[in-house]
Enzyme design. Structure first.
Site, short mmCIF file in Angstrom:
data_model
loop_
_atom_site.label_atom_id
_atom_site.label_comp_id
_atom_site.label_asym_id
_atom_site.label_seq_id
_atom_site.Cartn_x
_atom_site.Cartn_y
_atom_site.Cartn_z
CB CYS A 63 10.27 89.17 -26.25
SG CYS A 63 11.81 89.76 -25.53
CG HIS A 100 21.25 85.16 -32.92
ND1 HIS A 100 22.15 85.20 -31.90
CD2 HIS A 100 20.20 85.90 -32.52
CE1 HIS A 100 21.69 85.97 -30.93
NE2 HIS A 100 20.50 86.42 -31.28
NE ARG A 108 21.12 83.52 -27.08
CZ ARG A 108 20.44 84.63 -27.33
NH1 ARG A 108 20.55 85.68 -26.50
NH2 ARG A 108 19.65 84.74 -28.35
CG ASP A 149 20.84 87.15 -23.70
OD1 ASP A 149 21.83 86.41 -23.86
OD2 ASP A 149 20.47 87.98 -24.53
CD GLU A 163 18.43 90.79 -22.46
OE1 GLU A 163 18.24 89.81 -23.19
OE2 GLU A 163 18.74 91.90 -22.91
C1 PEP Z 1 16.47 87.21 -25.29
O1 PEP Z 1 17.59 87.31 -24.81
O2 PEP Z 1 15.61 86.40 -24.87
C2 PEP Z 1 16.05 88.04 -26.43
C3 PEP Z 1 14.81 88.07 -26.83
O3 PEP Z 1 16.99 88.76 -27.08
P1 PEP Z 1 18.13 88.17 -28.03
O4 PEP Z 1 17.75 86.74 -28.37
O5 PEP Z 1 18.16 89.07 -29.22
O6 PEP Z 1 19.35 88.27 -27.20
MG MG Z 2 18.84 88.99 -25.19
#
Ligand code: PEP
Ligand code: MG
Length: 591
Positions: free
Chosen positions: A502, A190, A465, A455, A431
């Site tokens: 996304c 993040h 990740r 994910d 995911e």
């Molecule tokens: C993902 O997992 O690709 C996603 C968009 O959600 P996050 O990154 O918030 O887990």
């Molecule tokens: Mg996710």
């Protein structure tokens, strides 16, 4: 210090030249024990009292400086202020000093005692409160050892840290941060997502990052994942030139950001934005987003002492919906767990949190919290185009259970005469591999799919990740990933529903041609990448993307997929590549 180059993972584009400012967390080690002779006890106690008073003053200043639009941060600052003003903690530490212990150690010992009491408590919520006590006491401790505050970065510089949590945001004055360098973190952790949305060049997972860097002149190269320490004249000149060219490139790209993302042969994909904070909404419109494809609502729950209530959430969602109208706003329900910790919620310790009580699982376990959020989203659905998105669905039973609860909440609102849009579109994040395998079944139950590649890659390839040690294995073009996404898109379309992608893959210029080849309906990405990705789409043809996809679908390895994609992109768009950050990494990566 001698010239050296440190390598890491590039996560946010740009080049910055500046002095390194090390966010020092090693100061703990300096709080070592030493004995205090009886005659020095009053003086040591005065030092401790002074540190508590300074911590309270610091928090008071922070509280006053929290802008109106970030008031959710204020509650946590307020909670810390109450804790340092509370006499109990201070009195116990003062009593320890009276036994002949230095102030730092006395405070540590007191804290250890409080921690032991909390550890024995059964209630997860109360145990989590211990984190607040520790953070508040750490502020006092930091003052005792003479360590400056994060927020008081003396001048603009490159922020260097071992780790940076979403909660650190409260204190960092990002106006002074030229670039970010961290020792921890992976391709889609993040801190990178945040750096991109703030448009700050960033490199994570840097080996041998240490506090000796403090004050050194450095170049952070967010394109290639490098931190150059004590660079020579040539390197400085090259970095300055690259930064200037990047600025020019961005200005050009920005000028055309409101044009549609339509290929030269007429295939149009919607370009939507992923946001973490409500405040990003203004930038989102300026950067040419055609809606919000993912609102990560968990961020509004962080850095505060208590979770927001229904009215506060409804007000925020309503504002968002009306500011973006007539464009859509996809609100994802809480995706807490794994690396997204929310101190104000009851999150027990898990040995395998990414596989634990995360996202929809957490919400189904804590129904009151889920109800509050669903009610707030439903209340907002009367304005603009609000859509509901459930994260981490792993199978049909879970989806049916979540929908059953959602319908009950709808009935409750109806019984109370509260208006909402009955046919608000409901979608799920794709995911988890089990959801992918049953995409055809799930598609019958929802209005849209949103593919969360961050994910999906983590769970499909078995790669954490956020872990830099396995980062080379995090391969977005692994055949298993490309096939999974293709299968999701085809299953969705077969059932007549829309599919959005996304995850960060949607912002990667090497991956976007494949998504176009699959004819996804929309991509949702960090707002800052929207102008350049839209421009890339406008220069391509669906025909060439389709041909590339066909080749990739019949190829068998990461290495050959990466090569095929690179060949096409390098040949066609050399300029775009100079200024982009890709998830692809080295050919066919292994650890
Ligand atoms: C993902 O997992 O690709 C996603 C968009 O959600 P996050 O990154 O918030 O887990
Ligand atoms: Mg996710």
């Amino acid at each position: 210090m001698a010239r050296r180059v440190l390598h890491g993972i590039p996560v946010a584009a740009g080049v910055a030249i500046g002095r390194a400012y090390v966010l020092d967390r090693d100061w703990f080690a300096r709080a070592a024990y030493h004995a205090i002779p009886p005659e020095a006890v009053p003086q040591e106690q005065a030092r401790l009292r002074q540190a508590f008073a300074s911590a309270a003053a610091e928090l008071g200043r922070l509280l006053a400086a929290v802008p109106e639009d970030l008031r959710e941060h204020a509650a946590m600052v307020q909670a810390h202020l109450l804790l340092v003003q509370d006499r109990k903690l201070q009195d116990q530490a003062l009593a320890a000093v009276a036994e002949g212990i230095n102030a730092e150690w006395a405070l540590e010992r007191t804290l250890a005692g409080v921690e032991a009491t909390f550890a024995a408590v059964e209630d997860d919520y109360l145990r989590a409160r211990m984190q607040d006590v520790r953070q508040a006491a750490e502020r006092v401790l930091r003052i005792l050892v003479g360590q400056a505050q994060v927020a008081s970065m003396p001048q603009r510089g490159v922020l260097v840290a071992q780790d940076l949590s979403p909660a650190d945001l409260v204190e960092i004055d990002f106006a002074k941060v030229l670039a970010l360098a961290t020792a921890s973190g992976g391709k889609t952790s993040h801190v990178g997502i945040l750096a991109r949305s703030l448009q700050i060049p960033a490199v994570v997972g840097i080996e041998a990052l240490d506090s000796a860097l403090a004050g050194e002149l450095v170049i952070l190269d967010g394109f290639h994942g490098r931190l150059l320490v004590d660079p020579d004249e040539d390197e400085l000149a090259r970095a300055t030139e690259l930064a200037a060219r990047f600025d020019e490139y961005q200005a050009v790209v920005l000028r055309s950001c409101h044009l549609p993302a339509e290929t030269r042969d007429g295939f149009r994909v919607q370009a939507l934005a992923n946001i973490e904070f409500f405040e990003e909404v203004v930038a989102v419109r300026d950067l040419g987003a055609e809606g919000i494809g993912l609102y990560r609502t968990e961020y509004a729950f962080m850095n505060r002492a208590t979770p927001p209530d229904e009215d506060e959430l409804a007000e925020q969602y309503l504002d968002l919906a009306s500011l973006m109208a007539p464009h859509k706003v996809v609100i994802r329900t809480l995706d807490v767990g794994a690396d997204k910790l929310v101190p104000s919620l009851r999150q027990g310790r898990e040995s395998n949190p990414a596989l634990g009580l995360r996202a929809i699982r957490y919400c189904l376990r804590h129904r009151d919290l889920f109800r509050t959020q669903l009610r707030a989203i439903l209340r907002a659905s009367v304005v603009g185009n609000v859509q509901l998105l459930l994260p981490m669905i792993s199978g049909i039973e879970e989806l049916v259970e979540a929908k059953k609860f959602y319908h009950r909440v709808q009935q409750e609102l109806a019984a109370q005469g509260i208006p909402f849009r009955e046919d608000m579109p409901l979608g799920i994040m794709m995911e988890v591999p089990s959801a992918v395998m049953t995409a055809d079944v799930l598609a019958q139950e929802v209005d849209f799919f949103s593919v969360g590649t961050n994910d999906l890659i983590q769970y499909t390839l078995g790669i954490d990740r956020t872990n830099k040690d396995v980062s080379p294995l995090y391969q977005p073009l692994h055949p298993a990933i490309v096939r999974s996404i293709k299968w999701i898109v085809d299953s969705g379309h077969q059932a007549g529903i829309e599919v959005c992608v996304c995850g960060e893959l949607a912002a990667d210029p090497f991956c976007v041609p494949l998504l176009l080849g699959m004819q996804v309906d929309s991509i949702s990405l960090n707002p800052r990448s929207i102008p350049s990705i839209k421009r890339l789409v406008r220069q391509m043809t669906l025909e060439e993307c389709d041909a590339l996809l066909k080749q990739i679908m019949s190829s068998q390895s990461v290495a050959s997929n990466n090569r095929l994609v690179r060949e096409m992109i390098y040949r066609r768009f050399p300029e775009e590549l100079l200024f982009s950050v890709s998830l692809l990494g080295e050919e066919g990566g292994t650890v």
